[in-house]
Design a protein around this motif. Sequence first.
Motif, PDB file in Angstrom:
ATOM      1  N   ALA A   2       0.841  -1.196   0.000  1.00 45.95           N
ATOM      2  CA  ALA A   2       0.000   0.000   0.000  1.00 45.95           C
ATOM      3  C   ALA A   2       0.875   1.244   0.000  1.00 45.95           C
ATOM      4  N   ASN A   3       0.472   2.229  -0.779  1.00 46.87           N
ATOM      5  CA  ASN A   3       1.173   3.505  -0.837  1.00 46.87           C
ATOM      6  C   ASN A   3       0.263   4.595  -0.306  1.00 46.87           C
ATOM      7  N   ALA A   4       0.807   5.458   0.542  1.00 42.37           N
ATOM      8  CA  ALA A   4       0.030   6.571   1.078  1.00 42.37           C
ATOM      9  C   ALA A   4       0.934   7.801   1.166  1.00 42.37           C
ATOM     10  N   TYR A   5       0.475   8.906   0.571  1.00 50.46           N
ATOM     11  CA  TYR A   5       1.198  10.165   0.703  1.00 50.46           C
ATOM     12  C   TYR A   5       0.795  10.818   2.019  1.00 50.46           C
ATOM     13  N   ARG A   6       1.800  11.344   2.745  1.00 45.59           N
ATOM     14  CA  ARG A   6       1.541  11.895   4.071  1.00 45.59           C
ATOM     15  C   ARG A   6       2.301  13.217   4.267  1.00 45.59           C
TER      16      ARG A   6
END
Length: 108
Positions: A2-6
């Motif tokens: 999973a990829n998540a920009y934060r």
Amino acid sequence: MANAYRFLGMAIAASSETTVLTSLSNETIIIQSIRVTNNTGNTPTISFDVNDSSQTTDFTIINTKSLTANNSEELLTKPLVLESADALKATVSSTDSIHIGISYLSIT
């Protein structure tokens, strides 16, 4: 995976080393931006180290960068990777009010 920009925002007003961001044991972090704002009329310095957990060693990434009074500055020109359990640490030369904004990609 999973990829998540934060985004992580942090205010530092201490002259001791402060852990800013730590990757989880199953996570890789790709830091795209480290933006630092000096909210005072003074000119402190800031340093960043990465603790590489696989080598149990701190490596200096940015050493004693002078910050202009009442100004913001982007410190990265290339992405910075934190592998499993690595930590990004910051040290400010004084107790001035410094804000740090970090934009990153979390990969789990």
